[in-house]
Structures are given as C-alpha cells and as structure tokens.
Design a protein around this motif. Structure first.
Motif, short mmCIF file in Angstrom:
data_model
loop_
_atom_site.label_atom_id
_atom_site.label_comp_id
_atom_site.label_asym_id
_atom_site.label_seq_id
_atom_site.Cartn_x
_atom_site.Cartn_y
_atom_site.Cartn_z
N GLN A 1 0.84 -1.19 0.00
CA GLN A 1 0.00 0.00 0.00
C GLN A 1 0.88 1.24 0.00
OE1 GLN A 1 -2.67 0.22 3.32
NE2 GLN A 1 -3.84 1.91 2.47
N VAL A 2 0.43 2.27 -0.76
CA VAL A 2 1.14 3.54 -0.77
C VAL A 2 0.19 4.65 -0.35
CG1 VAL A 2 2.82 2.83 -2.52
CG2 VAL A 2 0.66 3.89 -3.22
N GLN A 3 0.77 5.69 0.20
CA GLN A 3 0.01 6.89 0.53
C GLN A 3 0.20 7.88 -0.60
OE1 GLN A 3 -1.82 6.89 3.38
NE2 GLN A 3 -1.05 4.81 3.71
N LEU A 4 -0.89 8.50 -1.04
CA LEU A 4 -0.85 9.42 -2.18
C LEU A 4 -1.35 10.79 -1.75
CD1 LEU A 4 -2.46 7.00 -4.80
CD2 LEU A 4 -0.03 7.46 -4.47
N VAL A 5 -0.65 11.83 -2.18
CA VAL A 5 -1.03 13.20 -1.86
C VAL A 5 -1.01 14.03 -3.14
CG1 VAL A 5 -0.51 15.27 -0.54
CG2 VAL A 5 -0.09 13.00 0.46
N GLU A 6 -2.17 14.60 -3.48
CA GLU A 6 -2.28 15.45 -4.67
C GLU A 6 -2.01 16.91 -4.31
OE1 GLU A 6 -5.74 12.39 -4.92
OE2 GLU A 6 -4.83 13.71 -3.43
N SER A 7 -1.53 17.66 -5.29
CA SER A 7 -1.36 19.10 -5.14
C SER A 7 -1.45 19.74 -6.52
CB SER A 7 -0.02 19.43 -4.47
OG SER A 7 1.05 18.99 -5.27
N GLY A 8 -1.55 21.07 -6.53
CA GLY A 8 -1.53 21.79 -7.80
C GLY A 8 -2.89 22.27 -8.28
N GLY A 9 -3.94 21.92 -7.56
CA GLY A 9 -5.25 22.38 -7.97
C GLY A 9 -5.42 23.87 -7.71
N GLY A 10 -6.53 24.41 -8.20
CA GLY A 10 -6.80 25.83 -7.99
C GLY A 10 -7.84 26.34 -8.96
N TRP A 11 -7.90 27.65 -9.07
CA TRP A 11 -8.85 28.29 -9.98
C TRP A 11 -8.10 28.78 -11.22
CZ3 TRP A 11 -8.67 33.37 -11.72
CH2 TRP A 11 -9.77 33.78 -12.48
N VAL A 12 -8.73 28.59 -12.38
CA VAL A 12 -8.13 29.03 -13.63
C VAL A 12 -9.26 29.44 -14.58
CG1 VAL A 12 -8.09 26.71 -14.64
CG2 VAL A 12 -6.44 28.44 -15.41
N GLN A 13 -8.98 30.38 -15.44
CA GLN A 13 -9.97 30.79 -16.44
C GLN A 13 -10.03 29.79 -17.58
OE1 GLN A 13 -8.96 34.80 -17.62
NE2 GLN A 13 -10.00 35.69 -15.86
N PRO A 14 -11.14 29.74 -18.29
CA PRO A 14 -11.22 28.85 -19.46
C PRO A 14 -10.09 29.12 -20.44
CG PRO A 14 -13.39 29.69 -18.92
CD PRO A 14 -12.41 30.42 -18.03
N MET A 83 -2.73 19.77 -17.57
CA MET A 83 -4.05 20.06 -18.13
C MET A 83 -4.00 21.39 -18.88
SD MET A 83 -6.45 18.86 -14.95
CE MET A 83 -5.96 20.24 -13.91
N ASN A 84 -4.24 21.33 -20.16
CA ASN A 84 -4.22 22.52 -21.01
C ASN A 84 -5.60 22.79 -21.59
OD1 ASN A 84 -1.38 22.72 -20.65
ND2 ASN A 84 -1.06 21.29 -22.35
N ASN A 85 -5.80 24.03 -22.04
CA ASN A 85 -7.06 24.42 -22.66
C ASN A 85 -8.25 23.97 -21.80
OD1 ASN A 85 -8.71 25.56 -24.60
ND2 ASN A 85 -8.73 23.74 -25.91
N LEU A 86 -8.19 24.31 -20.55
CA LEU A 86 -9.22 23.87 -19.61
C LEU A 86 -10.57 24.51 -19.92
CD1 LEU A 86 -7.00 23.87 -16.45
CD2 LEU A 86 -8.43 21.95 -17.16
N GLU A 87 -11.61 23.73 -19.65
CA GLU A 87 -12.98 24.14 -19.90
C GLU A 87 -13.76 24.11 -18.59
OE1 GLU A 87 -14.18 21.10 -22.58
OE2 GLU A 87 -12.93 21.83 -24.25
N PRO A 88 -14.85 24.88 -18.49
CA PRO A 88 -15.65 24.82 -17.27
C PRO A 88 -16.10 23.40 -16.90
CG PRO A 88 -16.30 26.71 -18.59
CD PRO A 88 -15.32 25.92 -19.42
N GLU A 89 -16.28 22.56 -17.91
CA GLU A 89 -16.69 21.18 -17.67
C GLU A 89 -15.61 20.35 -16.98
OE1 GLU A 89 -19.17 23.17 -20.42
OE2 GLU A 89 -17.00 22.79 -20.59
N ASP A 90 -14.39 20.87 -16.92
CA ASP A 90 -13.29 20.16 -16.24
C ASP A 90 -13.30 20.43 -14.74
OD1 ASP A 90 -11.31 21.05 -19.07
OD2 ASP A 90 -12.15 19.06 -18.64
N THR A 91 -14.16 21.31 -14.28
CA THR A 91 -14.26 21.61 -12.85
C THR A 91 -14.64 20.35 -12.08
OG1 THR A 91 -14.83 23.93 -13.21
CG2 THR A 91 -15.49 22.94 -11.11
N ALA A 92 -13.81 20.00 -11.10
CA ALA A 92 -14.03 18.77 -10.33
C ALA A 92 -12.95 18.65 -9.27
CB ALA A 92 -13.97 17.55 -11.24
N VAL A 93 -13.15 17.70 -8.38
CA VAL A 93 -12.07 17.27 -7.49
C VAL A 93 -11.31 16.17 -8.23
CG1 VAL A 93 -11.45 16.25 -5.28
CG2 VAL A 93 -13.36 17.86 -5.42
#
Length: 127
Positions: A1-14, A83-93
């Motif tokens: 088993q491994v422990q995983l930690v995500e980072s780098g999320g945030g708010w961005v314009q389309p 993640m490039n050319n982000l769209e509002p539909e990509d909003t998620a956890v």
C-alpha cells in the motif's frame, strides 16, 4: 500500500492550464500503474487518464484526449497531470490512484483497478 497526496489544484480561467502532482510514499509506487480520476458536484467519479508503471503506456478518456497529458517520474515517486485548454466542464475534485498489482500488464479505467487513493485536489475553471 502507498500513501498518495495530490497538489496543484486551484482556480483558472477557461483556456488556461494547470499541472497536478501526485506524490507517493513507498518504493512500490515505481512498480504500480497509476491513474487520475475526477468527480464533479452531483456526478459520479470518472476516469481521466492512466499511465503504466514504466511510463511507457498511457490511456485517456475521450473528452480530455489531446488536452491533458499524464506522466510520472519514478525517481521522485511522483505522477503528474498536465491540463491545457481547460474548460468549465473540467471543474471537479481530481484524485490520483495506484494499482497495487505489481506491474499489471493492462491499464484500467474503472475504480476497481485501483486500491490506493489520494484525498483529492479541487480544480475550478470559470471566468
């Protein structure tokens, strides 16, 4: 088993870009396939991308193909999602996940392939 930690999320314009990171504890990660999933409000968790243990084989869900790129650096025990050319539909956890079957020959696009999960990082795409 491994422990995983995500980072780098945030708010961005389309049209903008973000790079998510997933840091793993434990040397076994370098022999485990990895994946990114996401869950939008009110929706089920869905597959985004996967990469095999060596980094040589990758798979993407249709809506992100050509916009997102998954990679890994086993020397750093890390996996990334550019993640490039982000769209509002990509909003998620966004969640990273690892498959504890060592060097599984096939990549999975469903939850049941992956045994270890991070806590998630929020990505919001809006004006």
């Amino acid at each position: 088993q491994v422990q995983l930690v995500e980072s780098g999320g945030g708010w961005v314009q389309p049209g903008g870009s973000l790079r998510l990171s997933c840091e793993a504890s434990g040397r076994a990660f370098s022999n485990m396939n990895g994946a990114w999933f996401r869950q939008a409000p009110g929706k089920d968790r869905e597959f985004v991308a996967a990469v095999d243990w060596s980094g040589g084989s990758k798979m993407y869900d249709g809506p992100v193909n050509g916009r997102f790129a998954v990679s890994r650096d086993n020397a750093k025990n890390a996996m990334y999602l550019q993640m490039n050319n982000l769209e509002p539909e990509d909003t998620a956890v966004y969640y990273c996940a690892a498959d504890n079957v060592i060097r599984r020959a096939t990549l999975g696009s469903t939850d049941n392939y992956y045994s270890d999960w991070g806590q998630g990082t929020q990505v919001t795409v809006s004006k």
